[in-house]
Write a protein that holds these residues in place. Structure first.
Motif, short mmCIF file in Angstrom:
data_model
loop_
_atom_site.label_atom_id
_atom_site.label_comp_id
_atom_site.label_asym_id
_atom_site.label_seq_id
_atom_site.Cartn_x
_atom_site.Cartn_y
_atom_site.Cartn_z
N GLN A 180 42.97 26.40 75.58
CA GLN A 180 42.23 26.42 74.31
C GLN A 180 42.38 25.10 73.55
O GLN A 180 41.44 24.64 72.89
N VAL A 181 43.54 24.48 73.67
CA VAL A 181 43.72 23.17 73.04
C VAL A 181 42.87 22.13 73.79
O VAL A 181 42.17 21.31 73.18
N ALA A 182 42.88 22.22 75.13
CA ALA A 182 42.09 21.29 75.94
C ALA A 182 40.60 21.44 75.64
O ALA A 182 39.86 20.45 75.57
N GLU A 183 40.19 22.68 75.40
CA GLU A 183 38.79 22.96 75.07
C GLU A 183 38.38 22.27 73.77
O GLU A 183 37.27 21.76 73.65
N ALA A 184 39.32 22.26 72.81
CA ALA A 184 39.03 21.63 71.51
C ALA A 184 38.84 20.12 71.70
O ALA A 184 38.01 19.50 71.02
N VAL A 185 39.58 19.53 72.62
CA VAL A 185 39.43 18.10 72.89
C VAL A 185 38.10 17.87 73.61
O VAL A 185 37.32 16.98 73.25
N GLU A 186 37.84 18.70 74.60
CA GLU A 186 36.61 18.60 75.39
C GLU A 186 35.36 18.72 74.51
O GLU A 186 34.39 17.99 74.70
N ALA A 187 35.43 19.61 73.52
CA ALA A 187 34.25 19.86 72.68
C ALA A 187 33.70 18.58 72.06
O ALA A 187 32.50 18.47 71.82
N GLY A 232 33.49 15.57 75.76
CA GLY A 232 32.73 15.81 76.99
C GLY A 232 33.63 16.02 78.20
O GLY A 232 34.85 15.98 78.11
N GLY A 233 33.02 16.26 79.33
CA GLY A 233 33.78 16.52 80.56
C GLY A 233 34.07 18.00 80.68
O GLY A 233 33.25 18.82 80.30
N SER A 234 35.26 18.31 81.16
CA SER A 234 35.62 19.73 81.24
C SER A 234 37.05 19.87 80.71
O SER A 234 37.84 18.92 80.77
N PRO A 235 37.38 21.06 80.16
CA PRO A 235 38.71 21.23 79.59
C PRO A 235 39.82 20.84 80.57
O PRO A 235 40.86 20.32 80.15
#
Ligand SMILES: Nc1ncnc2c1ncn2[C@@H]1O[C@H](COP(=O)(O)OP(=O)(O)O)[C@@H](O)[C@H]1O
Ligand code: SF4
Ligand SMILES: [Mg+2]
Length: 323
Positions: free
Chosen positions: A112-119, A122-125
């Motif tokens: 979920q933290v990785a997703e926040a960065v990805e948002a 770009g790229g994928s979490p």
């Protein structure tokens, strides 16, 4: 000092079947770069509504009826939802009271933290899992690589609030809005989380709006304090002024009730916040104010510069006679 946020005559109403709740009613203030602005007031004062308006999170039946919210000169009220998605979580981040409502139970916290960065990058979490672990370390989660593969239910309340904080700071926001970020936590971890927020804010050079009903806490952590009552600002000044010489009867009441509570006598301000559907005419605090006089019940006191801060009360005026 440069102005990060300039809120002008903001009105946020909830349009309900039985009337219109004027939750934020003509509120204006500015936030300076790097400062912590505390917003205090009893439950129902409109604090959260104000924070949500600044973060673009007002949803029906809520509606922004008037005013402007200028963030670095740009009126946020004119943004589309897709423009908002680029700003929220990147330039402006919000931390709420209850981490459980914002963490997804079926994903690991690291994801979920990785997703926040990805948002926002770009790229994928998956590409950001190392970055996520760095962020979990930044919010001082011990053994971050192991914790990253935990699910929310495996973490304590304090740890979940740290995870939410790492999500909020993932993209180095310029503005952090923290709405009662520690109210759901055990007293013992509250101070730690507050301290962490302040340190991160300093590290990132962000500005912060810290919302709480806990005025004494704000006296310790905020540069300036804005006291709200029934949808309006009643006093806005430096923590120093509010601590040493609070002027508005409501501010004084809030501070006194705390002093009494410390003596375990629990004396709060008598009465309660009026209905925001049809608030009393004149000063909204009049029904509870020990100093109320005739004028208070008829004429609304404007927010005026008094003794180095702003106060909305007929007892004070800008050094002239009150009619
Ligand atoms: N989603 C909503 N729908 C209807 N009324 C709301 C909603 N959210 C808040 N309110 C009303 O707006 C007023 C201000 O609430 P709120 O902004 O939550 O204040 P605070 O955060 O200071 O407790 C209250 O009268 C509350 O009942
Ligand atoms: S305007 Fe009147 S009622 Fe309102 S706070 Fe001041 S003295 Fe009290
Ligand atoms: Mg609230």
């Amino acid at each position: 000092m440069s102005i990060v946020l300039d809120v002008r005559n903001l009105k946020v109403y909830y349009e309900l079947g039985n009337g219109v709740v004027k939750a934020v009613d003509n509120v204006s203030f500015q936030l300076y770069k790097g400062e912590v602005l505390g917003i205090a007031g009893e439950s129902g004062s409109g604090k959260s509504t104000l924070g949500q308006a600044i973060a673009g999170l007002i949803r029906p039946p809520g509606r922004i009826v008037g005013g402007q919210i200028l963030f670095k000169g740009k009126n946020l009220l004119e943004l589309s939802e897709s423009e908002w998605r680029k700003i929220r979580g990147k330039e402006i981040s919000v931390i709420f009271q209850d981490p459980n409502s914002y963490l997804n139970p079926v994903y690991t916290v690291g994801f979920q933290v990785a997703e926040a960065v990805e948002a926002h990058n770009g790229g994928s979490p998956k590409h950001y899992i190392h970055k996520a672990i760095e962020l979990l370390k930044m919010v001082r989660i011990a053994d971050a690589p192991r914790r990253a593969v935990n699910y929310p239910f495996q973490l304590s309340g304090g740890m979940k609030q740290r995870v939410l904080t790492s999500i909020a700071i993932a993209n180095k926001p310029e503005l952090i809005i923290a709405d009662e970020p520690t109210s759901a936590l055990d007293v013992t971890v509250q101070a730690e989380v507050v301290e962490l927020l302040l340190e991160l804010k300093k590290e990132l050079g962000s500005s912060m709006i810290f919302i709480t009903h806990d005025l004494p806490l704000l006296l310790e952590i905020a540069d300036r304090i804005m006291v709200m009552y029934a949808g309006k600002i009643v006093e806005l000044g430096s923590s120093h002024h509010i601590r040493n010489n609070p002027l508005h009867p409501y501010t004084r009441g809030l501070l006194e009730s705390v002093r009494y509570e410390r003596k375990a006598k629990l004396k709060s301000i008598p009465g309660s916040i009026p209905s925001l559907i049809s608030p009393p005419p004149g000063c909204r605090f009049a029904p509870r104010c020990p100093f109320a006089y005739e004028k208070c019940r008829k004429i609304e006191p404007p927010l005026k510069q008094v003794d180095g801060r702003l106060v909305a009360c007929h007892l004070f005026n800008e050094g002239g006679n009150d009619g």
